[in-house]
Design an enzyme around this catalytic site. Structure first.
Site, PDB file in Angstrom:
ATOM      1  CG  ASP A  40      -1.732  -1.274   1.368  1.00  0.00           C
ATOM      2  OD1 ASP A  40      -2.358  -1.698   0.392  1.00  0.00           O
ATOM      3  OD2 ASP A  40      -1.683  -1.870   2.463  1.00  0.00           O
ATOM      4  CD  GLU A  41       4.784  -0.477   0.002  1.00  0.00           C
ATOM      5  OE1 GLU A  41       5.341  -1.317   0.729  1.00  0.00           O
ATOM      6  OE2 GLU A  41       4.104  -0.783  -1.009  1.00  0.00           O
ATOM      7  NE  ARG A  61       6.930 -32.563  -6.615  1.00  0.00           N
ATOM      8  CZ  ARG A  61       7.322 -32.401  -5.351  1.00  0.00           C
ATOM      9  NH1 ARG A  61       7.762 -31.217  -4.932  1.00  0.00           N
ATOM     10  NH2 ARG A  61       7.306 -33.396  -4.498  1.00  0.00           N
ATOM     11  CE  LYS A 118      -0.252   8.238  -6.045  1.00  0.00           C
ATOM     12  NZ  LYS A 118      -0.369   8.969  -4.764  1.00  0.00           N
ATOM     13  CG  HIS A 132      -0.917  -1.778  -7.526  1.00  0.00           C
ATOM     14  ND1 HIS A 132      -0.038  -2.375  -8.401  1.00  0.00           N
ATOM     15  CD2 HIS A 132      -0.481  -2.122  -6.285  1.00  0.00           C
ATOM     16  CE1 HIS A 132       0.878  -3.052  -7.715  1.00  0.00           C
ATOM     17  NE2 HIS A 132       0.618  -2.918  -6.437  1.00  0.00           N
ATOM     18  CB  THR A 136      -7.252  -6.217  -2.060  1.00  0.00           C
ATOM     19  OG1 THR A 136      -6.437  -5.825  -3.166  1.00  0.00           O
ATOM     20  CG2 THR A 136      -7.721  -7.647  -2.278  1.00  0.00           C
ATOM     21  CB  THR A 137      -8.890  -6.350   2.641  1.00  0.00           C
ATOM     22  OG1 THR A 137      -8.218  -5.157   3.106  1.00  0.00           O
ATOM     23  CG2 THR A 137      -7.855  -7.359   2.149  1.00  0.00           C
TER      24      THR A 137
END
Length: 432
Positions: free
Chosen positions: A36-37, A152, A41, A64, A307-308
């Site tokens: 979340d930085e 796998r 952008k 983003h 997202t959350t």
């Protein structure tokens, strides 16, 4: 030596290869904290003249936000650089793909452009996530898919497009494994398979062999290739605050393994750093401020997960963990975002060292219990009490804001290339 790496033999005979050409280098954008930085952008800025933008790890657990011409776009699986209609967007083999989410996101953002997906990518199903224990994850099914990959037993895009009957058998076997672990889990196997089958024709034109596709991009004509990291250094499965991490390598090594390219083709590595620190979910957070400062940062910064939808925990800038992220990633420059959120503070603290049991430690603790015990040592810097949101050059910034930037650069030994003072593309100040 010629550009092709050939050299004449001493007897004047035929030339032999002495060193292969490196080819194009990729520019990498990575988060340096807990996500979340504002990576989207920075990617959006760099993508304006890029030929290709890539995702190399994670899935639709990433979020983003990009603002262009006052329109806000949210990306979770597609590279956010796809806003540039001229770029080719490439989703690499290290990414886990939730197919319904992929197409929904593309339609929602009404994007135009060329997109490719590596046939080595893992196909995900978020239903499997709902019965798993909580680590503060996004519940998108990312962990179970990476677990299946390591075991796998995972399903890849190439499997879906090759022999659907064989894919169906493997799908049913994997689903049965999950049902045996979580007896109350209900899976409509035939319904899910029918849904997946409808994506085959839509996917085929977009899927490429990822290794060959990247090799041609790196060794063909001159191209600007941008790699957009998801999540961030402190969420890395190996180097993050384990076990409260994501399931992929979101540090620079994940670029090579997630795209199928050699490390010699990694060029600039830009670390994105918020001017303070945030974290979503549980896990150690040494510089967290459970007080009015934390509330102010959360409110002013509108710190809610893309997202959350969860509120982010907030605290002072922690240079110990940024330095740790730099040790792993080798940042060539930094983007410092959301500086304007600090505009109202009379003084600003910066974490510069950790103490454990009264002793300064020289490393970032790997163990969660130890990290919970650390005492952050702070330096207090004067604030600037001035609105910076309309500033567009470094020289226009208040003196104390400039000093804040210089302090960060001096402490980390890495230059700050961009400073963010707002949400829009125009609010990113470029220093060099």
């Amino acid at each position: 030596m010629s550009d092709s790496g050939n050299a004449q033999s001493q007897d004047g005979g035929s030339s032999r290869v002495t060193c292969p050409s490196v080819g194009n280098k990729v520019t990498v954008v990575l988060g340096a904290q807990w996500g979340d930085e504002g990576k989207g952008k920075v990617v959006d800025l760099l993508a304006q003249d890029a030929d290709m933008v890539c995702r190399c790890q994670g899935g639709n657990n990433a979020g983003h936000t990009v603002v262009v011409d006052s329109v806000e776009y949210d990306f979770h699986l597609l590279p956010s650089g796809i806003i540039n209609p001229k770029v080719t967007a490439f989703i690499g083999n290290g990414v886990v793909i939730h197919l319904p989410g992929l197409f929904e996101e593309a339609e929602k953002n009404m994007r135009k452009g060329k997109g490719c997906i590596s046939e080595h990518s893992q196909e995900s199903n978020s239903e499997f996530a709902r019965r798993c224990g909580s680590l503060g994850t996004t519940k998108k099914g990312i962990g179970p898919v990476y677990s299946a990959k390591a075991a796998r037993s995972g399903l890849r895009i190439c499997d879906l497009l090759a022999d659907f009957q064989e894919f169906s058998e493997r799908f049913k076997h994997l689903a049965s494994q999950y049902k045996s672990m979580y007896p109350s889990l209900e899976i409509d196997m035939d319904g899910e398979l029918e849904k997946l089958k409808t994506y085959v024709d839509r996917l085929k034109p977009m899927v490429r062999d990822g290794v060959f596709f990247m090799y041609k991009a790196l060794h063909g004509s001159s191209k600007k290739i941008l790699v957009e990291g998801a999540n961030a250094a402190l969420l890395d499965i190996d180097f993050g605050t384990y076990p409260f991490v994501t399931s992929s390598n979101c540090t620079v090594g994940g670029v090579c393994t997630g795209l199928g390219m050699p490390p010699q083709n990694v060029g600039e590595v830009y670390g994105v750093v918020k001017a303070y620190t945030t974290r979503v979910g549980i896990g150690a957070f040494p510089a967290e401020q459970n007080n009015e400062i934390g509330e102010l940062l959360q409110t002013r910064g509108k710190e809610v997960g893309v997202t959350t939808g969860r509120k982010r925990r907030c605290g002072w800038l922690d240079l110990v963990l940024i330095k740790y992220a730099h040790m792993i990633n080798g940042f060539t420059a930094l983007a410092l975002t959301k500086l304007d959120i600090l505009d109202v503070l009379p003084e600003i603290k910066v974490g510069v060292a950790y103490k454990v049991d009264g002793e300064i430690i020289q490393h970032f603790p790997a163990n969660q219990e130890v990290l919970h015990k650390v005492e952050v040592q702070y330096e207090t810097l004067p604030g600037w009490k001035t609105d910076t949101s309309a500033v567009r050059t470094f020289e226009e910034l208040p003196e104390n804001a400039q000093k804040y930037i210089f302090y960060i650069e001096d402490h980390l030994g890495v230059p700050v290339k961009w400073i963010g003072v707002g949400k829009s593309r125009e609010s990113m100040i470029q220093l060099f």
